[in-house]
Design a protein around this motif. Structure first.
Motif, PDB file in Angstrom:
ATOM      1  N   PRO A  91      40.847 -32.604 -18.320  1.00  0.00           N
ATOM      2  CA  PRO A  91      41.266 -33.396 -17.247  1.00  0.00           C
ATOM      3  C   PRO A  91      41.509 -32.178 -15.549  1.00  0.00           C
ATOM      4  CG  PRO A  91      41.595 -33.736 -19.742  1.00  0.00           C
ATOM      5  CD  PRO A  91      40.356 -32.310 -19.630  1.00  0.00           C
ATOM      6  N   ASP A  92      42.715 -31.731 -16.161  1.00  0.00           N
ATOM      7  CA  ASP A  92      43.248 -31.489 -14.788  1.00  0.00           C
ATOM      8  C   ASP A  92      42.586 -29.977 -13.889  1.00  0.00           C
ATOM      9  OD1 ASP A  92      45.888 -31.887 -16.251  1.00  0.00           O
ATOM     10  OD2 ASP A  92      46.521 -30.215 -17.211  1.00  0.00           O
ATOM     11  N   LYS A  93      41.728 -29.542 -14.468  1.00  0.00           N
ATOM     12  CA  LYS A  93      40.718 -29.020 -13.781  1.00  0.00           C
ATOM     13  C   LYS A  93      39.554 -29.501 -13.185  1.00  0.00           C
ATOM     14  CE  LYS A  93      40.163 -24.173 -16.080  1.00  0.00           C
ATOM     15  NZ  LYS A  93      39.088 -23.479 -16.672  1.00  0.00           N
ATOM     16  N   ALA A  94      39.186 -31.392 -13.455  1.00  0.00           N
ATOM     17  CA  ALA A  94      39.132 -32.434 -13.264  1.00  0.00           C
ATOM     18  C   ALA A  94      39.249 -32.402 -11.724  1.00  0.00           C
ATOM     19  CB  ALA A  94      37.850 -33.093 -14.245  1.00  0.00           C
ATOM     20  N   SER A  95      40.799 -32.513 -12.121  1.00  0.00           N
ATOM     21  CA  SER A  95      41.819 -33.482 -11.171  1.00  0.00           C
ATOM     22  C   SER A  95      41.434 -32.913  -9.278  1.00  0.00           C
ATOM     23  CB  SER A  95      43.701 -33.169 -11.781  1.00  0.00           C
ATOM     24  OG  SER A  95      43.774 -34.009 -10.356  1.00  0.00           O
ATOM     25  N   VAL A  96      41.841 -31.134 -10.258  1.00  0.00           N
ATOM     26  CA  VAL A  96      42.104 -30.465  -9.442  1.00  0.00           C
ATOM     27  C   VAL A  96      40.335 -30.440  -8.189  1.00  0.00           C
ATOM     28  CG1 VAL A  96      42.011 -27.782  -8.474  1.00  0.00           C
ATOM     29  CG2 VAL A  96      43.585 -28.920 -10.048  1.00  0.00           C
ATOM     30  N   LEU A  97      39.430 -29.736  -8.729  1.00  0.00           N
ATOM     31  CA  LEU A  97      38.147 -30.074  -8.481  1.00  0.00           C
ATOM     32  C   LEU A  97      37.746 -31.789  -7.377  1.00  0.00           C
ATOM     33  CD1 LEU A  97      35.455 -28.737  -7.991  1.00  0.00           C
ATOM     34  CD2 LEU A  97      34.225 -29.764 -10.375  1.00  0.00           C
ATOM     35  N   LEU A  98      38.064 -32.654  -7.947  1.00  0.00           N
ATOM     36  CA  LEU A  98      37.952 -33.910  -7.106  1.00  0.00           C
ATOM     37  C   LEU A  98      38.592 -33.741  -5.335  1.00  0.00           C
ATOM     38  CD1 LEU A  98      36.816 -36.796  -6.697  1.00  0.00           C
ATOM     39  CD2 LEU A  98      39.103 -37.116  -7.918  1.00  0.00           C
ATOM     40  N   ARG A  99      40.052 -33.283  -6.012  1.00  0.00           N
ATOM     41  CA  ARG A  99      41.112 -33.448  -4.922  1.00  0.00           C
ATOM     42  C   ARG A  99      40.616 -32.133  -3.599  1.00  0.00           C
ATOM     43  NH1 ARG A  99      46.084 -35.146  -3.515  1.00  0.00           N
ATOM     44  NH2 ARG A  99      46.344 -35.298  -5.903  1.00  0.00           N
ATOM     45  N   GLU A 100      39.930 -31.194  -4.230  1.00  0.00           N
ATOM     46  CA  GLU A 100      39.252 -30.151  -2.924  1.00  0.00           C
ATOM     47  C   GLU A 100      37.658 -30.664  -2.558  1.00  0.00           C
ATOM     48  OE1 GLU A 100      38.554 -27.075  -5.563  1.00  0.00           O
ATOM     49  OE2 GLU A 100      40.152 -26.015  -5.513  1.00  0.00           O
ATOM     50  N   GLN A 101      37.046 -31.354  -3.445  1.00  0.00           N
ATOM     51  CA  GLN A 101      36.113 -32.119  -2.657  1.00  0.00           C
ATOM     52  C   GLN A 101      36.219 -33.038  -1.667  1.00  0.00           C
ATOM     53  OE1 GLN A 101      33.775 -33.719  -6.447  1.00  0.00           O
ATOM     54  NE2 GLN A 101      32.973 -31.135  -6.904  1.00  0.00           N
ATOM     55  N   LEU A 102      37.475 -34.069  -1.948  1.00  0.00           N
ATOM     56  CA  LEU A 102      37.740 -34.967  -1.248  1.00  0.00           C
ATOM     57  C   LEU A 102      38.340 -34.426  -0.098  1.00  0.00           C
ATOM     58  CD1 LEU A 102      39.069 -37.402  -3.639  1.00  0.00           C
ATOM     59  CD2 LEU A 102      37.116 -37.747  -2.514  1.00  0.00           C
ATOM     60  N   LEU A 103      38.417 -33.770  -0.003  1.00  0.00           N
ATOM     61  CA  LEU A 103      39.628 -32.974   1.649  1.00  0.00           C
ATOM     62  C   LEU A 103      38.723 -32.182   2.414  1.00  0.00           C
ATOM     63  CD1 LEU A 103      42.944 -31.021   0.453  1.00  0.00           C
ATOM     64  CD2 LEU A 103      42.317 -33.399   1.228  1.00  0.00           C
ATOM     65  N   GLN A 104      37.216 -31.903   1.605  1.00  0.00           N
ATOM     66  CA  GLN A 104      36.071 -31.322   2.761  1.00  0.00           C
ATOM     67  C   GLN A 104      35.133 -32.057   3.190  1.00  0.00           C
ATOM     68  OE1 GLN A 104      34.763 -27.903   2.350  1.00  0.00           O
ATOM     69  NE2 GLN A 104      36.865 -27.697   1.210  1.00  0.00           N
ATOM     70  N   PRO A 105      34.838 -31.837   4.349  1.00  0.00           N
ATOM     71  CA  PRO A 105      33.810 -33.288   4.675  1.00  0.00           C
ATOM     72  C   PRO A 105      33.493 -33.296   4.359  1.00  0.00           C
ATOM     73  CG  PRO A 105      34.381 -31.297   6.817  1.00  0.00           C
ATOM     74  CD  PRO A 105      34.467 -30.685   5.091  1.00  0.00           C
ATOM     75  N   LEU A 106      32.975 -35.034   4.581  1.00  0.00           N
ATOM     76  CA  LEU A 106      31.899 -36.255   4.077  1.00  0.00           C
ATOM     77  C   LEU A 106      30.821 -36.404   4.848  1.00  0.00           C
ATOM     78  CD1 LEU A 106      34.282 -38.752   2.563  1.00  0.00           C
ATOM     79  CD2 LEU A 106      33.990 -36.578   1.111  1.00  0.00           C
ATOM     80  N   ALA A 107      30.205 -35.462   4.149  1.00  0.00           N
ATOM     81  CA  ALA A 107      29.233 -34.909   4.884  1.00  0.00           C
ATOM     82  C   ALA A 107      27.855 -36.252   4.803  1.00  0.00           C
ATOM     83  CB  ALA A 107      27.857 -34.306   4.722  1.00  0.00           C
ATOM     84  N   ALA A 108      27.922 -37.072   3.448  1.00  0.00           N
ATOM     85  CA  ALA A 108      26.144 -37.603   3.342  1.00  0.00           C
ATOM     86  C   ALA A 108      26.994 -39.350   3.452  1.00  0.00           C
ATOM     87  CB  ALA A 108      26.744 -37.591   1.441  1.00  0.00           C
ATOM     88  N   ALA A 109      26.097 -39.600   3.967  1.00  0.00           N
ATOM     89  CA  ALA A 109      26.618 -41.013   4.897  1.00  0.00           C
ATOM     90  C   ALA A 109      26.109 -41.826   3.740  1.00  0.00           C
ATOM     91  CB  ALA A 109      25.438 -41.615   5.375  1.00  0.00           C
ATOM     92  N   VAL A 110      26.764 -43.245   3.973  1.00  0.00           N
ATOM     93  CA  VAL A 110      27.134 -44.176   2.983  1.00  0.00           C
ATOM     94  C   VAL A 110      25.475 -44.413   3.195  1.00  0.00           C
ATOM     95  CG1 VAL A 110      27.620 -46.882   2.556  1.00  0.00           C
ATOM     96  CG2 VAL A 110      29.518 -45.132   3.698  1.00  0.00           C
ATOM     97  N   PRO A 111      24.646 -44.996   1.538  1.00  0.00           N
ATOM     98  CA  PRO A 111      23.527 -45.607   2.105  1.00  0.00           C
ATOM     99  C   PRO A 111      23.037 -46.658   2.487  1.00  0.00           C
ATOM    100  CG  PRO A 111      24.523 -45.363  -0.640  1.00  0.00           C
ATOM    101  CD  PRO A 111      25.823 -44.714   0.422  1.00  0.00           C
ATOM    102  N   GLN A 112      22.105 -46.805   3.428  1.00  0.00           N
ATOM    103  CA  GLN A 112      22.153 -48.521   3.277  1.00  0.00           C
ATOM    104  C   GLN A 112      21.127 -48.568   2.615  1.00  0.00           C
ATOM    105  OE1 GLN A 112      23.568 -49.384   6.841  1.00  0.00           O
ATOM    106  NE2 GLN A 112      24.415 -47.549   5.888  1.00  0.00           N
ATOM    107  N   ILE A 113      21.637 -50.127   2.145  1.00  0.00           N
ATOM    108  CA  ILE A 113      21.005 -50.780   1.330  1.00  0.00           C
ATOM    109  C   ILE A 113      20.228 -52.052   1.753  1.00  0.00           C
ATOM    110  CG2 ILE A 113      20.958 -51.937  -1.051  1.00  0.00           C
ATOM    111  CD1 ILE A 113      23.499 -50.092  -1.349  1.00  0.00           C
ATOM    112  N   GLU A 114      18.974 -52.217   1.703  1.00  0.00           N
ATOM    113  CA  GLU A 114      17.937 -53.405   2.194  1.00  0.00           C
ATOM    114  C   GLU A 114      19.087 -54.373   1.382  1.00  0.00           C
ATOM    115  OE1 GLU A 114      13.248 -55.640   1.871  1.00  0.00           O
ATOM    116  OE2 GLU A 114      14.317 -53.471   0.932  1.00  0.00           O
TER     117      GLU A 114
END
Length: 226
Positions: A57-80
């Motif tokens: 859990p602690d490593k998962a928390s660190v990883l999540l924080r690192e990922q969120l601090l990176q530029p979010l390249a994925a666009a929010v998907p457009q749903i029909e």
């Protein structure tokens, strides 16, 4: 990205971002990461599930924080977008006159007004397939019922102002009901059980009682996966 808080559980992390747009962007980006087994967005926060046998859990928390601090390249998907059929007959709309009075219009004008609105699904919650919707148009605050009902029928559409909901199953509830759809919002046998998804645009199409009953019958005769 402004991370307000991350709460750690045995196999789940709850992350508070404080903004719906940020939640949707983060959820979309994190779905590209294989470490997260499931991602559940909310209005201002989201949850991610992980396998504690693969990461603590602690490593998962660190990883999540690192990922969120990176530029979010994925666009929010457009749903029909989807037009949900709704019957405004009084038997399906017990609070229609109450809502119309709050809005300062006749029940007939209320129906026409509601059919011209466009909503966006902000999240699913409360029960499987239950959709929370938000309208971009400014709407008079209606508020909840003074006394909640013991049972609100499945398919009932509630509205309290710029926020609306669609009940996926019969349950107690305090939202004023403006109409009801015969469409099933959750079918567990389907590959995608929930009819609606977060960030999906929803409008409502008025139908009469005869068409309501016809669609309802067709819903029960559908094969799994249809």
């Amino acid at each position: 990205m402004n991370i307000v808080d991350i709460h750690i559980c045995d196999d789940t992390l709850f992350c508070q971002l404080g903004d719906l747009d940020a939640v949707q962007a983060a959820s979309s980006a994190l779905r590209q990461q294989t470490v997260w087994r499931e991602i559940v967005p909310g209005l201002e926060s989201f949850a991610v599930q992980f396998d504690p046998a693969q990461i603590t859990p602690d490593k998962a928390s660190v990883l999540l924080r690192e990922q969120l601090l990176q530029p979010l390249a994925a666009a929010v998907p457009q749903i029909e977008p989807i037009a949900v059929p709704v019957c405004y007959d009084k038997i399906f709309a017990p609070d229609q006159e109450w809502i119309a009075d709050k809005m300062g219009m006749s029940p007939e004008a209320l129906i026409a007004w509601h059919n011209n609105l466009s909503f966006t699904v902000t999240m699913l919650g409360f029960m499987p397939g239950f959709a929370y919707l938000r309208c971009q148009e400014e709407i008079t605050k209606i508020g909840r019922l003074p006394k909640p009902r013991q049972q609100v029928e499945a398919g009932s559409i509630g509205i309290i102002g710029d926020q609306s909901c669609i009940y996926s199953f019969s349950s107690p509830g305090g939202w004023p009901i403006i109409g009801r759809t015969p469409v099933h919002l959750f079918r567990p046998e389907n590959h995608q059980p929930a009819l609606l998804s977060a960030n999906q645009v929803v409008s409502f199409r008025s139908i009469d009682k005869a068409e309501f009953e016809k669609i309802a019958e067709e819903q029960y005769s559908r094969e799994p996966g249809e």
